[in-house]
Design an enzyme around this catalytic site. Structure first.
Site, PDB file in Angstrom:
ATOM      1  N   GLN A   1      43.536   7.680  -8.196  1.00  0.00           N
ATOM      2  CA  GLN A   1      42.995   8.686  -9.036  1.00  0.00           C
ATOM      3  C   GLN A   1      43.869   9.107 -10.172  1.00  0.00           C
ATOM      4  O   GLN A   1      43.358   9.264 -11.384  1.00  0.00           O
ATOM      5  CB  GLN A   1      43.283  10.013  -8.137  1.00  0.00           C
ATOM      6  CG  GLN A   1      42.413  10.311  -7.222  1.00  0.00           C
ATOM      7  CD  GLN A   1      42.775   9.854  -5.718  1.00  0.00           C
ATOM      8  OE1 GLN A   1      43.507   8.681  -5.513  1.00  0.00           O
ATOM      9  NE2 GLN A   1      42.402  10.400  -4.718  1.00  0.00           N
TER      10      GLN A   1
ATOM     11  N   ASN B   1      49.294  18.381  -0.859  1.00  0.00           N
ATOM     12  CA  ASN B   1      48.993  17.604  -1.771  1.00  0.00           C
ATOM     13  C   ASN B   1      48.961  16.013  -1.733  1.00  0.00           C
ATOM     14  O   ASN B   1      49.169  15.628  -0.529  1.00  0.00           O
ATOM     15  CB  ASN B   1      49.922  17.977  -3.172  1.00  0.00           C
ATOM     16  CG  ASN B   1      49.168  17.469  -4.596  1.00  0.00           C
ATOM     17  OD1 ASN B   1      47.933  18.036  -4.877  1.00  0.00           O
ATOM     18  ND2 ASN B   1      49.912  16.739  -5.161  1.00  0.00           N
ATOM     19  N   LYS B   2      48.386  15.230  -2.553  1.00  0.00           N
ATOM     20  CA  LYS B   2      48.069  14.017  -2.480  1.00  0.00           C
ATOM     21  C   LYS B   2      49.309  13.353  -1.953  1.00  0.00           C
ATOM     22  O   LYS B   2      50.575  13.481  -2.225  1.00  0.00           O
ATOM     23  CB  LYS B   2      47.736  13.336  -3.638  1.00  0.00           C
ATOM     24  CG  LYS B   2      47.415  11.806  -3.711  1.00  0.00           C
ATOM     25  CD  LYS B   2      46.333  11.414  -2.654  1.00  0.00           C
ATOM     26  CE  LYS B   2      45.183  12.142  -2.786  1.00  0.00           C
ATOM     27  NZ  LYS B   2      44.242  12.046  -1.755  1.00  0.00           N
TER      28      LYS B   2
ATOM     29  N   ARG C   1      35.769  15.404  -5.959  1.00  0.00           N
ATOM     30  CA  ARG C   1      36.943  15.521  -5.431  1.00  0.00           C
ATOM     31  C   ARG C   1      38.003  16.500  -5.989  1.00  0.00           C
ATOM     32  O   ARG C   1      37.524  16.946  -7.253  1.00  0.00           O
ATOM     33  CB  ARG C   1      37.731  13.923  -5.253  1.00  0.00           C
ATOM     34  CG  ARG C   1      37.700  13.417  -6.517  1.00  0.00           C
ATOM     35  CD  ARG C   1      38.719  12.515  -6.711  1.00  0.00           C
ATOM     36  NE  ARG C   1      40.079  13.366  -6.821  1.00  0.00           N
ATOM     37  CZ  ARG C   1      40.572  14.170  -7.980  1.00  0.00           C
ATOM     38  NH1 ARG C   1      39.934  14.060  -9.014  1.00  0.00           N
ATOM     39  NH2 ARG C   1      41.759  14.679  -7.857  1.00  0.00           N
ATOM     40  N   GLY C   2      39.132  16.804  -5.301  1.00  0.00           N
ATOM     41  CA  GLY C   2      39.867  17.876  -5.899  1.00  0.00           C
ATOM     42  C   GLY C   2      39.598  19.076  -5.421  1.00  0.00           C
ATOM     43  O   GLY C   2      38.491  19.578  -5.591  1.00  0.00           O
ATOM     44  N   ALA C   3      40.709  20.018  -5.075  1.00  0.00           N
ATOM     45  CA  ALA C   3      40.407  21.339  -4.540  1.00  0.00           C
ATOM     46  C   ALA C   3      39.440  21.960  -4.948  1.00  0.00           C
ATOM     47  O   ALA C   3      38.493  22.622  -4.270  1.00  0.00           O
ATOM     48  CB  ALA C   3      41.829  21.841  -4.127  1.00  0.00           C
TER      49      ALA C   3
ATOM     50  N   ASP D   1      46.420  21.093  -2.496  1.00  0.00           N
ATOM     51  CA  ASP D   1      45.074  21.229  -1.852  1.00  0.00           C
ATOM     52  C   ASP D   1      45.187  22.327  -0.732  1.00  0.00           C
ATOM     53  O   ASP D   1      43.984  22.702  -0.439  1.00  0.00           O
ATOM     54  CB  ASP D   1      44.898  20.129  -0.962  1.00  0.00           C
ATOM     55  CG  ASP D   1      44.500  18.733  -2.176  1.00  0.00           C
ATOM     56  OD1 ASP D   1      45.330  18.215  -2.683  1.00  0.00           O
ATOM     57  OD2 ASP D   1      43.284  18.478  -2.387  1.00  0.00           O
TER      58      ASP D   1
ATOM     59  N   ARG E   1      35.726  17.197   4.707  1.00  0.00           N
ATOM     60  CA  ARG E   1      36.976  16.835   4.155  1.00  0.00           C
ATOM     61  C   ARG E   1      37.983  18.179   4.666  1.00  0.00           C
ATOM     62  O   ARG E   1      37.817  19.229   4.230  1.00  0.00           O
ATOM     63  CB  ARG E   1      37.500  16.666   2.911  1.00  0.00           C
ATOM     64  CG  ARG E   1      36.897  15.311   2.277  1.00  0.00           C
ATOM     65  CD  ARG E   1      37.355  14.868   0.987  1.00  0.00           C
ATOM     66  NE  ARG E   1      38.733  14.300   1.067  1.00  0.00           N
ATOM     67  CZ  ARG E   1      39.320  14.178  -0.156  1.00  0.00           C
ATOM     68  NH1 ARG E   1      38.898  14.692  -1.357  1.00  0.00           N
ATOM     69  NH2 ARG E   1      40.680  13.586   0.036  1.00  0.00           N
TER      70      ARG E   1
END
Ligand SMILES: CSC[C@H]1O[C@H](OP(=O)(O)O)[C@H](O)[C@@H]1O
Length: 321
Positions: free
Chosen positions: A183, A234-235, A45-47, A224, A79
């Site tokens: 996270q 973003n999150k 995960r994570g851009a 992201d 995603r």
């Protein structure tokens, strides 16, 4: 620390982020199905890490007797919000005409570049933070995980902490736990502990109070997808942080490689926001957290208008819309 994602023995090798912090284990993904599942479960995960996963996924497909273009589409659509996933897929796919080895070489080059670009972006961002925040040493606040685990190896927002910590300029990092998948509590706290960076985990809901009590010199987040006007996806929870930071006069700095900028989008209104499974809110480790049948609102991301952002910093320095 080893790379978050790599290639070995004709497989995509990832650190299984769903097992941290309790278990450090690797997953060897040998099929596109396994890779898509790992992306959707946030095992990877994570851009920037998703960009690498996208490129390596195409390399995986190109070595098998499959419809590579179709498999590439499945990977890119695993995603929707992080632009890097589709960007990594397209970059590797561009070499398909030159054969599977050329596709793999392009994917591996992307991994090397990612480490360098995030190290550079976070180095620039560290200077921006020092310029925006007179107090020393610094008290920083992080949201979600934008560290080594969200990239190939260095980190974006957390990469700033590595640069500043090495210079003795970090007093503490307040780590938003980042519900519902935690996270921050699981991954950022794990990374900071590995590097002996002083930190405290806090509920996401404590962030504004921490600012009100003068405990935060700067908010540091990743991204992201960044629109052409500087709006930042973003999150979930990032937008609320930015509002609180503006209210309390706390600098709000976004760190990302330029591959996260999507210039095809004029502003953030066009960014697709991933909605995730209700069970992420209604249960934890199989234990019910809500009454049976409770409906949920579970967007994985939000969009922060650029007007609330002190600086977006890439490997090229301050991003100017
Ligand atoms: C350096 S990009 C990290 C970025 O990605 C995270 O989302 P997720 O954990 O769902 O992949 C979060 O938005 C981070 O800021």
């Amino acid at each position: 620390m080893r790379r978050t994602i790599d290639w070995a023995d004709d497989a995509v090798v990832i650190i299984d982020q769903t097992a941290l912090p309790g278990d450090f284990r690797l997953l060897r993904l040998r099929t596109v199905d396994q890779l898509v599942d790992a992306i959707q479960r946030l095992a990877v995960r994570g851009a920037p890490a998703l960009g690498a996963a996208g490129a390596l996924g195409v390399a995986l497909a190109a070595r098998q007797n499959v419809d590579v273009e179709a498999e590439a589409g499945r990977i890119a659509n695993a995603r929707p919000t992080a632009v890097n996933l589709a960007w990594g897929v397209e970059r590797a796919l561009g070499k398909l005409g030159q054969g599977p080895e050329a596709v793999l070489a392009e994917a591996l080059a992307l991994l090397d570049e990612d480490e360098q670009l995030n190290e550079t972006a976070s180095r620039h961002a560290a200077e921006v933070v020092l310029a925006e925040c007179p107090r020393r040493p610094l008290r920083l606040l992080s949201h979600c995980n934008a560290g080594r685990l969200a990239t190939v190896g260095w980190g974006s927002a957390l990469g700033v902490v590595w640069h500043l910590h090495a210079r003795g300029l970090v007093e503490e990092v307040l780590v938003d736990e980042t519900r519902p998948l935690l996270q921050g509590a699981r991954l950022t706290a794990w990374e900071l502990a590995q590097e002996n960076v002083p930190h405290r985990v806090q509920p996401d809901s404590a962030a504004a109070a921490a600012m009100a009590r003068g405990l935060v010199d700067c908010v540091l987040v990743g991204a992201d997808r960044i629109a052409a006007n500087g709006d930042v996806a973003n999150k979930i929870g990032t937008y609320g942080l930015a509002i609180a930071a503006r209210h309390h006069g706390v600098p709000f700095v976004v760190v990302a490689p330029s591959s996260t900028v999507d210039k095809t989008l004029a502003d953030g209104t066009g960014i697709a926001i991933e909605e995730r499974d209700a069970r992420e809110l209604t249960e934890y480790a199989g234990v019910p957290l809500t009454p049976p049948g409770s409906r949920v609102f579970n967007p994985a991301f939000d969009v922060t208008p650029y007007e609330l952002v002190t600086a977006v910093v890439t490997e090229h320095g301050r991003f100017v819309p």
